[in-house]
Design a protein around this motif. Sequence first.
Motif: not given
Length: 324
Positions: A200, A202-203, A206, A221, A223-225, A228, A231, A235, A283
């Motif tokens: 979880d 996503d930034t 976070k 990380i 799914r948030a990538t 993106k 990311l 990060t 995406w």
Amino acid sequence: MTINGLDSKVFLAPMAGITDKPMRRLVSSFGKGNIVSEMVAINALSFKNPKTYRIADVRDENYPVIVQLVGGNPELFADSVKLAEELGAYSIDINMGCPVKKIVSNKSGSYLMKDIKLASAIITTVKKATTLPVSVKFRKGWDNNSVNAVEFAKMCEDCGAEYITIHGRTRSDFYSGVADWDIIASVKDAVKIKVIGNGDIDTPQKAKEMLDYTKVDGVMIGRATLGKPWLISQTHEFLENNTVPLNIPIGIVKDTLLRHIKELSDYYGEKSALSLSRKYVCWYCKNLRDARKFRETYVRIDNMEQAIIEINKFFNEENFDKEY
Ligand SMILES: Cc1cc2nc3c(=O)[nH]c(=O)nc-3n(C[C@H](O)[C@H](O)[C@H](O)COP(=O)(O)O)c2cc1C
């Protein structure tokens, strides 16, 4: 302090069908961050299945690639780990967290959280078969009635794993609900080897929250990538230098998508790249105005030339506030 000789606390999660060579090249082009391959099936690799062999081949990548292996047979693991070593792996990660039915029914992935004896035999065999560092990625447990991540982590440590990654969900959770960061903290508290926390993030902010809350040594990380690829390095920069991430100009989003498609074409050929690009287009244009209409147009396109024209048209800077 480094994890396994790597120069970042941030890891791109292994994602089957996503963290292929095109994605890895793209992610690494943005800056620092550690990169894990898609999972590689040892049954196929040890029999030198050409497709699997190609997936495991990271020799021409000029950054360290942690190659993840999945399977349930210690002997095949021993063969596969030697092949992965020949094919350029920087280190070996063992998948003990995959929830997919086809994998668990083969005594692999998160099934191994129910069979600690087999899991420890696999880690011990892999350690004997290679001089490369070995890590293990697993979950909170099989289900909420059998949460055993702490015990499992200690077993990994006893078997000689260099570090572990824990995803704060059970096998039964698959990817639903909220990842349990308390179990990640308990695992960190229970072992001396380095622990990577996953679930979880996503930034960049976070990621810092997870580091502060659980005291883990690194973060992973997934799914948030998607859409993106910047990311991971963003990060890394945030954690190292407190560089507050800026919004990404829409022109960079477009160029990155086009670069992604070019990488896919170079690796898979244009026809496959066009069909794969459909999910990436979704995406990359997520949350953008008129994205739905664009996606509907894009899925009907049957040649790369037209695809590129449509992407250039959609990501026209005049259509947006220039930032993502
Ligand atoms: C499409 C997809 C494919 C995945 N494939 C793998 C895999 O090959 N090996 C693995 O260990 N985990 C795999 N995962 C799990 C991720 O590595 C990660 O543990 C999970 O997505 C939770 O992290 P996140 O909340 O940052 O996404 C996959 C996840 C997704 C969404």
